[in-house]
Motif scaffolding. Sequence first.
Motif, PDB file in Angstrom:
ATOM      1  N   PRO A  40       0.788  -1.234   0.000  1.00 23.70           N
ATOM      2  CA  PRO A  40       0.000   0.000   0.000  1.00 23.70           C
ATOM      3  C   PRO A  40       0.823   1.289   0.000  1.00 23.70           C
ATOM      4  N   ARG A  41       2.078   1.237   0.403  1.00 21.98           N
ATOM      5  CA  ARG A  41       2.917   2.423   0.407  1.00 21.98           C
ATOM      6  C   ARG A  41       4.383   2.006   0.352  1.00 21.98           C
ATOM      7  N   ARG A  42       5.260   2.963  -0.026  1.00 19.22           N
ATOM      8  CA  ARG A  42       6.682   2.673  -0.049  1.00 19.22           C
ATOM      9  C   ARG A  42       7.356   3.329   1.147  1.00 19.22           C
ATOM     10  N   PRO A  43       7.818   2.543   2.101  1.00 20.67           N
ATOM     11  CA  PRO A  43       8.527   3.126   3.247  1.00 20.67           C
ATOM     12  C   PRO A  43       9.857   3.733   2.804  1.00 20.67           C
ATOM     13  N   GLU A  44      10.340   4.667   3.576  1.00 21.30           N
ATOM     14  CA  GLU A  44      11.679   5.199   3.372  1.00 21.30           C
ATOM     15  C   GLU A  44      12.694   4.265   4.027  1.00 21.30           C
ATOM     16  N   VAL A  45      13.926   4.334   3.575  1.00 25.21           N
ATOM     17  CA  VAL A  45      14.976   3.490   4.149  1.00 25.21           C
ATOM     18  C   VAL A  45      15.074   3.702   5.655  1.00 25.21           C
ATOM     19  N   ALA A  46      14.945   4.950   6.107  1.00 30.44           N
ATOM     20  CA  ALA A  46      15.067   5.251   7.542  1.00 30.44           C
ATOM     21  C   ALA A  46      13.984   4.571   8.373  1.00 30.44           C
ATOM     22  N   GLU A  47      12.874   4.180   7.750  1.00 30.76           N
ATOM     23  CA  GLU A  47      11.809   3.487   8.481  1.00 30.76           C
ATOM     24  C   GLU A  47      12.145   2.026   8.731  1.00 30.76           C
ATOM     25  N   VAL A  48      13.051   1.471   7.930  1.00 32.76           N
ATOM     26  CA  VAL A  48      13.314   0.031   8.023  1.00 32.76           C
ATOM     27  C   VAL A  48      14.742  -0.298   8.439  1.00 32.76           C
ATOM     28  N   PHE A  49      15.638   0.704   8.437  1.00 32.71           N
ATOM     29  CA  PHE A  49      17.010   0.443   8.859  1.00 32.71           C
ATOM     30  C   PHE A  49      17.623   1.698   9.455  1.00 32.71           C
ATOM     31  N   ASN A  50      18.282   1.525  10.609  1.00 27.17           N
ATOM     32  CA  ASN A  50      18.952   2.617  11.308  1.00 27.17           C
ATOM     33  C   ASN A  50      20.422   2.249  11.467  1.00 27.17           C
ATOM     34  N   ARG A  51      21.299   3.026  10.841  1.00 23.03           N
ATOM     35  CA  ARG A  51      22.738   2.730  10.861  1.00 23.03           C
ATOM     36  C   ARG A  51      23.445   3.340  12.071  1.00 23.03           C
ATOM     37  N   ASP A  52      22.728   4.129  12.859  1.00 23.86           N
ATOM     38  CA  ASP A  52      23.371   4.907  13.919  1.00 23.86           C
ATOM     39  C   ASP A  52      23.929   4.050  15.052  1.00 23.86           C
ATOM     40  N   LEU A  53      23.423   2.838  15.202  1.00 22.04           N
ATOM     41  CA  LEU A  53      23.864   1.995  16.316  1.00 22.04           C
ATOM     42  C   LEU A  53      25.069   1.114  15.976  1.00 22.04           C
ATOM     43  N   LEU A  54      25.503   1.157  14.726  1.00 22.62           N
ATOM     44  CA  LEU A  54      26.591   0.276  14.298  1.00 22.62           C
ATOM     45  C   LEU A  54      27.904   0.656  14.963  1.00 22.62           C
ATOM     46  N   PRO A  55      28.659  -0.333  15.446  1.00 21.01           N
ATOM     47  CA  PRO A  55      30.023  -0.044  15.896  1.00 21.01           C
ATOM     48  C   PRO A  55      30.874   0.440  14.723  1.00 21.01           C
ATOM     49  N   ALA A  56      32.010   1.022  15.026  1.00 21.26           N
ATOM     50  CA  ALA A  56      32.916   1.485  13.975  1.00 21.26           C
ATOM     51  C   ALA A  56      33.305   0.324  13.066  1.00 21.26           C
ATOM     52  N   ARG A  57      33.583   0.632  11.816  1.00 21.36           N
ATOM     53  CA  ARG A  57      33.908  -0.410  10.838  1.00 21.36           C
ATOM     54  C   ARG A  57      35.035  -1.310  11.334  1.00 21.36           C
ATOM     55  N   ALA A  58      36.042  -0.743  11.965  1.00 22.96           N
ATOM     56  CA  ALA A  58      37.179  -1.543  12.435  1.00 22.96           C
ATOM     57  C   ALA A  58      36.740  -2.614  13.421  1.00 22.96           C
ATOM     58  N   GLN A  59      35.650  -2.355  14.152  1.00 23.54           N
ATOM     59  CA  GLN A  59      35.145  -3.328  15.110  1.00 23.54           C
ATOM     60  C   GLN A  59      34.213  -4.351  14.478  1.00 23.54           C
ATOM     61  N   ARG A  60      33.903  -4.169  13.186  1.00 21.56           N
ATOM     62  CA  ARG A  60      32.989  -5.079  12.479  1.00 21.56           C
ATOM     63  C   ARG A  60      33.719  -5.958  11.474  1.00 21.56           C
ATOM     64  N   LEU A  61      35.024  -6.030  11.595  1.00 22.33           N
ATOM     65  CA  LEU A  61      35.836  -6.887  10.741  1.00 22.33           C
ATOM     66  C   LEU A  61      36.116  -8.220  11.432  1.00 22.33           C
ATOM     67  N   PRO A  62      36.306  -9.295  10.662  1.00 27.84           N
ATOM     68  CA  PRO A  62      36.626 -10.585  11.299  1.00 27.84           C
ATOM     69  C   PRO A  62      37.858 -10.473  12.173  1.00 27.84           C
ATOM     70  N   CYS A  63      37.776 -11.060  13.335  1.00 25.89           N
ATOM     71  CA  CYS A  63      38.878 -11.058  14.320  1.00 25.89           C
ATOM     72  C   CYS A  63      39.177  -9.672  14.866  1.00 25.89           C
ATOM     73  N   ALA A  64      38.241  -8.731  14.686  1.00 21.13           N
ATOM     74  CA  ALA A  64      38.427  -7.405  15.285  1.00 21.13           C
ATOM     75  C   ALA A  64      38.342  -7.489  16.789  1.00 21.13           C
ATOM     76  N   ASN A  65      37.546  -8.434  17.291  1.00 21.20           N
ATOM     77  CA  ASN A  65      37.368  -8.629  18.735  1.00 21.20           C
ATOM     78  C   ASN A  65      37.685 -10.087  19.059  1.00 21.20           C
ATOM     79  N   PRO A  66      38.948 -10.508  18.889  1.00 18.75           N
ATOM     80  CA  PRO A  66      39.252 -11.935  19.022  1.00 18.75           C
ATOM     81  C   PRO A  66      38.908 -12.478  20.393  1.00 18.75           C
ATOM     82  N   PRO A  67      38.260 -13.650  20.433  1.00 24.24           N
ATOM     83  CA  PRO A  67      37.896 -14.240  21.729  1.00 24.24           C
ATOM     84  C   PRO A  67      39.134 -14.626  22.506  1.00 24.24           C
ATOM     85  N   ALA A  68      39.026 -14.600  23.819  1.00 22.25           N
ATOM     86  CA  ALA A  68      40.166 -14.969  24.672  1.00 22.25           C
ATOM     87  C   ALA A  68      40.467 -16.454  24.529  1.00 22.25           C
TER      88      ALA A  68
END
Length: 358
Positions: free
Chosen positions: A330-358
């Motif tokens: 019935p309507r086209r939502p805006e991207v901001a209605e379905v996804f919020n990027r503001d909570l994302l950690p910094a890119r460096a923290q979203r890379l594999p092994c950025a937070n290696p387990p002990a």
Amino acid sequence: MKSVLTAAVLASLMLLAGCGRSDEAPQSAEAPAAAAPQKVRFLMNSGYSGANVWFLVAQQRGYFRDEGLEVEFTPGRGAFTAAGRMIDEGFDAGYGDIQATYEQAAKRPGQAPIGVYMVMDASPSVIILPAASPIRTARQLSGKTVTGHGTDVALNTFEQFASKTGLDPASVTITPNDGNWKTLIGLLDEGRSDALFGYLSTSSAAIRTAGGKVEDRLRFLKFRDAVPELYGSALMVSPQLLRERPEVARGLVRAINRAVTDTLCKPEAAIDILTAHDPEQKADVELDRLMDTIDDMGGRGQIARNGVGDIDPARMQSGLQLTVTTRHLPRRPEVAEVFNRDLLPARAQRLPCANPPA
């Protein structure tokens, strides 16, 4: 005399200060009570498996506790059902297909969950064919029967797939069937259905669990090859949580991101956690399921370059428009209605092994 006076003075001072009294324990300031953990009701896409093992990793390694959270997981009934159930049953957070969120936002604006961390960069959906099937392209599905669960993501995004491949969806007979994967694959084996809707990871796991080789039994038409506009499953939160407890939402994203990067860094260790939690799970099958899921997350190469969790807003806008058009929303939502990027950690923290387990 001087030493006696000094001793007397010291004794008086101690008495005035309340020290040296044998009938009363020394007074000390009470430590402030620890804040109670923030409770989060979380709806999963299914039970725990290799395809979502990071949730169990986060729970077992105390990442939610580190954020002051107490997360209560509820097994889901399919990725496409998560968005609607979050609204109807009052869940704070969930994990499910983002296209279902588009549909909820179009039909119930202001109530739909909001994606905050994109796990699957590509659609995991496929058309599943017998290995010996003569069907090689989507257009060859015309006049054929395709079977799947009524709530399957592939079935519910088939119009998008058809529109990009030149296939008339009305020319395909779609037969809902809620049987298990043994039953569904049996329909292919018996020639009672030409194809199935599903995920590559799920159908492949069913073959491996039975001791077969996937390449000997199945072939796939992959949605991600035909419809690059579509994303897959995302971490979602309710509008209420985002509005009233934004730091809880942010902490949830941080904890899950830690677990996702752990899993990408050491997949076998994540599967060890899964099989320790549920010894009936087969480690080799679930590891293969996890590796198939990593392909749906963009693959190791892309993840190593860009990390995980973020979106391309222009691409999501194209996917939204495609979904609205083909699904007659019935309507086209805006991207901001379905996804919020503001909570994302910094890119460096979203890379594999950025937070290696002990």
